[in-house]
Design a protein around this motif. Structure first.
Motif, short mmCIF file in Angstrom:
data_model
loop_
_atom_site.label_atom_id
_atom_site.label_comp_id
_atom_site.label_asym_id
_atom_site.label_seq_id
_atom_site.Cartn_x
_atom_site.Cartn_y
_atom_site.Cartn_z
N SER A 122 -6.09 -15.91 -13.65
CA SER A 122 -4.86 -15.16 -13.94
C SER A 122 -5.23 -13.84 -14.62
CB SER A 122 -3.97 -15.97 -14.86
OG SER A 122 -4.55 -16.02 -16.15
N GLY A 123 -4.27 -12.92 -14.68
CA GLY A 123 -4.51 -11.62 -15.32
C GLY A 123 -5.03 -11.76 -16.74
N GLY A 124 -4.43 -12.66 -17.49
CA GLY A 124 -4.85 -12.85 -18.87
C GLY A 124 -6.28 -13.38 -18.95
N MET A 125 -6.60 -14.32 -18.07
CA MET A 125 -7.95 -14.90 -18.07
C MET A 125 -8.98 -13.83 -17.68
SD MET A 125 -6.84 -18.34 -16.18
CE MET A 125 -8.15 -19.53 -16.27
N ARG A 126 -8.60 -13.02 -16.72
CA ARG A 126 -9.53 -11.97 -16.28
C ARG A 126 -9.81 -11.00 -17.42
NH1 ARG A 126 -8.42 -10.80 -10.19
NH2 ARG A 126 -9.11 -8.72 -10.79
N GLN A 127 -8.76 -10.66 -18.16
CA GLN A 127 -8.99 -9.75 -19.26
C GLN A 127 -9.85 -10.43 -20.35
OE1 GLN A 127 -9.52 -6.85 -19.63
NE2 GLN A 127 -7.64 -5.71 -19.97
N ARG A 128 -9.69 -11.73 -20.50
CA ARG A 128 -10.57 -12.46 -21.43
C ARG A 128 -12.03 -12.35 -20.99
NH1 ARG A 128 -8.03 -16.51 -24.74
NH2 ARG A 128 -5.79 -16.29 -24.47
N VAL A 129 -12.24 -12.49 -19.69
CA VAL A 129 -13.61 -12.36 -19.17
C VAL A 129 -14.15 -10.97 -19.49
CG1 VAL A 129 -15.08 -12.37 -17.13
CG2 VAL A 129 -13.22 -14.02 -17.31
N SER A 130 -13.30 -9.96 -19.32
CA SER A 130 -13.80 -8.60 -19.55
C SER A 130 -14.07 -8.37 -21.04
CB SER A 130 -12.86 -7.57 -18.93
OG SER A 130 -11.91 -7.13 -19.85
N ILE A 131 -13.31 -9.04 -21.90
CA ILE A 131 -13.60 -8.94 -23.34
C ILE A 131 -14.93 -9.64 -23.65
CG2 ILE A 131 -12.83 -9.66 -25.63
CD1 ILE A 131 -9.94 -9.22 -24.63
N ALA A 132 -15.10 -10.79 -23.04
CA ALA A 132 -16.36 -11.52 -23.23
C ALA A 132 -17.53 -10.65 -22.77
CB ALA A 132 -16.33 -12.83 -22.44
N ARG A 133 -17.35 -9.95 -21.65
CA ARG A 133 -18.41 -9.10 -21.12
C ARG A 133 -18.76 -7.99 -22.12
NH1 ARG A 133 -16.62 -6.26 -15.78
NH2 ARG A 133 -15.27 -5.19 -17.24
N ALA A 134 -17.72 -7.43 -22.77
CA ALA A 134 -17.97 -6.35 -23.73
C ALA A 134 -18.71 -6.88 -24.97
CB ALA A 134 -16.67 -5.69 -24.13
N PHE A 135 -18.30 -8.05 -25.44
CA PHE A 135 -18.92 -8.60 -26.65
C PHE A 135 -20.32 -9.12 -26.39
CE2 PHE A 135 -14.68 -8.78 -28.62
CZ PHE A 135 -15.00 -8.44 -29.93
N ALA A 136 -20.58 -9.57 -25.17
CA ALA A 136 -21.82 -10.29 -24.88
C ALA A 136 -23.07 -9.46 -25.16
CB ALA A 136 -21.83 -10.77 -23.42
N VAL A 137 -22.97 -8.15 -25.00
CA VAL A 137 -24.17 -7.33 -25.25
C VAL A 137 -24.34 -7.04 -26.74
CG1 VAL A 137 -24.24 -6.22 -22.99
CG2 VAL A 137 -22.88 -5.18 -24.80
N ASP A 138 -23.45 -7.60 -27.56
CA ASP A 138 -23.51 -7.41 -29.01
C ASP A 138 -23.57 -5.93 -29.37
OD1 ASP A 138 -23.47 -8.21 -31.62
OD2 ASP A 138 -25.64 -8.49 -31.76
N PRO A 139 -22.57 -5.17 -28.92
CA PRO A 139 -22.59 -3.72 -29.16
C PRO A 139 -22.20 -3.40 -30.60
CG PRO A 139 -20.53 -4.32 -28.13
CD PRO A 139 -21.31 -5.59 -28.27
#
Ligand SMILES: Nc1ncnc2c1ncn2[C@@H]1O[C@H](COP(=O)(O)OP(=O)(O)O)[C@@H](O)[C@H]1O
Ligand SMILES: [Mg+2]
Lengths: 260, 255
Positions: A147-164
């Motif tokens: 779902s749209g919400g889940m996809r945005q969660r994935v994109s947040i996870a992607r941003a955090f994953a590199v520990d920026p």
């Protein structure tokens, strides 16, 4: 304004012009914009659509180069020093921008892959972030199945994953329904604070700006700061209404346009 | 499933009509003009079962693959720089469009005059005739790259090679598979002409021989080999496509 240590982000009289499509000179999108953001701050940038928020965002993330002035992030130029910022900035866009050919897990792995993290380690980190965002069990789903919400969660996870060090968000929740947006906003803030990140959060909703920001920068068009407010404890209580009124005045928005 | 059965029946019906018409013609005309269907089928099967003959089909198949691979590599080498620096396009495009207008037979003559060696001549003809289409198709798929995904990926600051691997390749793969499917058909048609440069084996050579023998059943049987080859390889590409593009929602694949 309190005295800050060396700021993490600094815009110095930054101007960005785009050539007009009809060739009649240039169009000013960002006009001598100056501001500073300290480490650990969460700054909300508020402004009407078209006032140049995304242009500021692109300057900050180094996707475009300023016409005049200087953008500094930890003392470096995000446009010119392309490789220096590898893994230092995490970005969440309005649309999720997931690669449709990658599973949720592989989308989160992307940044780590670019950082040359060994596959096994990258997957472990990605799994952990998906779990934190409530997506356990969806690791192998392709974006179209989420779902749209889940996809945005994935994109947040992607941003955090590199520990920026820095998280940049350009209206990340504005294409989600309000209920989903509210939950995700709360989670996002929790994650930013827990991990001691610095965040710049662009929005065109006053309430979202008030909720998210330690500080709010209100932009006028072309992008320059029209008003600035610090949302401390006092402001969150009684002063809140006063700040909101002030922002509304600055934006010369009708109060009825504020979303509940 | 039901739809597939219907489609299959429709296709079978139209082929049956064609075969029946041919068969009727064979009753009224001499067999060297309209050989009976069973003769043609028998010849086709004979070629498939006879290694000496089948190896000629494979020889032609190899020439097709070599030409396609050469055109694909060269086409990508031309298309990707154009994709990155669009200014080159106005210089390269007229050249490609010009190439596209040249008939295969002209290339046969050019190849014979310019080069020695049958295989190289054939390879040259196969490459030049499919190069423009491949270049345009690879370029198109490169251009279909999403600006959003490009910016998102660039925000992670990949090296050029990593960008190519994680974004460009997955973006252009669907277009490349389509290009292979299309060009396979056209190069199967060109290869028999290309083999006129002096090949001493292959489907084109055999066709020429059937013409000299005035053997219609043979000519048809050899032609059918090529058609079958194209159908089989196209199906293989479709399967690869289905597997590689399995991430797509089903409705997108339906068409
Ligand atoms: N690449 C570009 N070329 C030309 N004009 C642009 C470009 N990007 C943005 N603009 C213009 O700059 C202005 C600000 O746009 P943007 O930064 O996207 O606003 P916001 O994000 O606040 O809605 C708009 O008028 C937009 O049309
Ligand atoms: Mg915007």
């Amino acid at each position: 304004m309190t005295l800050m240590a060396e700021p993490l982000i600094r815009f110095r009289e930054v101007t960005k012009e785009f050539p007009r499509p009809d060739g009649t000179g240039n169009f000013v999108a960002v006009d001598k914009l100056s501001f500073e953001i300290a480490k650990g701050e969460i700054v909300a940038v508020l402004g009407k659509t078209g006032c140049g928020k995304s242009t500021m965002f692109n300057l900050l993330s180094g996707l475009i180069e300023p016409t005049r002035g200087a953008v500094e992030v930890t003392g470096h130029d995000p446009f010119k020093e392309f490789n220096f910022f590898r893994g230092k900035i995490g970005i969440v866009f309005q649309n999720d921008r997931l690669m449709p050919w990658r599973t949720a897990l592989d989308n989160v792995v992307l940044g780590l892959e670019i950082l040359d993290t060994p596959r096994e380690q990258a997957e472990a980190v990605a799994r952990r972030w998906l779990e934190r965002l409530g997506l356990s069990g969806h690791e192998n789903d392709y974006p179209h199945a989420l779902s749209g919400g889940m996809r945005q969660r994935v994109s947040i996870a992607r941003a955090f994953a590199v520990d920026p060090d820095i998280l940049l968000c350009d209206e990340p929740f504005s294409s989600l329904d309000e209920m989903t947006a509210r939950d995700l906003r709360a989670e996002f803030l929790r994650l930013v604070r827990q991990n001691g990140k610095t965040a710049v959060f662009i929005t065109h909703h006053i309430n979202e700006a008030m909720e998210v920001g330690d500080r709010i920068l209100v932009f006028h068009r072309p992008a320059r700061i029209a008003y600035e407010a610090r949302i401390d404890e006092a402001a969150r209580g009684g002063g809140r209404q006063a700040i909101q009124d002030e922002i509304l005045k600055v934006l010369s928005l009708d109060a009825s346009a504020v979303r509940p | 499933m039901n739809q597939r059965v219907t489609k299959f029946l429709q296709a079978s019906a139209s082929i049956a009509v064609l075969l029946a018409a041919w068969q009727i013609a064979s009753l009224f005309f001499p067999h060297y003009l309209f050989p009976p269907v069973q003769d043609v089928i028998a010849r086709t099967v004979k070629i498939l079962l006879n290694w000496a003959e089948l190896s000629q089909v494979l020889e032609t198949a190899l020439r097709i693959f070599a030409g396609l691979a050469g055109a694909f590599l060269l086409g990508s080498l031309i298309a990707i720089p154009i994709g990155r620096y669009p200014r080159i396009e106005s210089y390269v495009n007229p050249f490609l469009i010009f190439l596209q207008g040249i008939p295969a037979l002209s290339w046969v003559i050019v190849a014979i005059i310019w080069f020695h060696g049958t295989e190289f001549r054939i390879f040259f003809i196969m490459v030049v005739t499919t190069l423009p289409a491949f270049t345009f198709q690879v370029l198109d798929s490169y251009r279909s790259m999403s600006k959003d995904l490009f910016e998102m990926t660039m925000a992670f600051r990949p090296s050029g090679w990593v960008l190519f691997r994680v974004l460009i390749v997955p973006t252009i793969v669907p277009g490349i598979l389509t290009a292979w499917k299309i060009n396979l058909g056209s190069s199967a048609r060109v290869v028999v002409v290309a083999e006129l440069v002096g090949a001493t084996g292959g489907v084109g050579y055999e066709l020429l021989r059937q013409q000299q023998l005035f053997d219609m059943a043979g000519a048809l049987a050899w032609t059918i080999q090529l058609v079958l080859f194209v159908l089989v390889v196209q199906q293989l590409i479709v399967w690869t496509e289905t597997w590689l593009l399995r991430y797509r929602p089903v409705s997108e694949r339906a068409a």
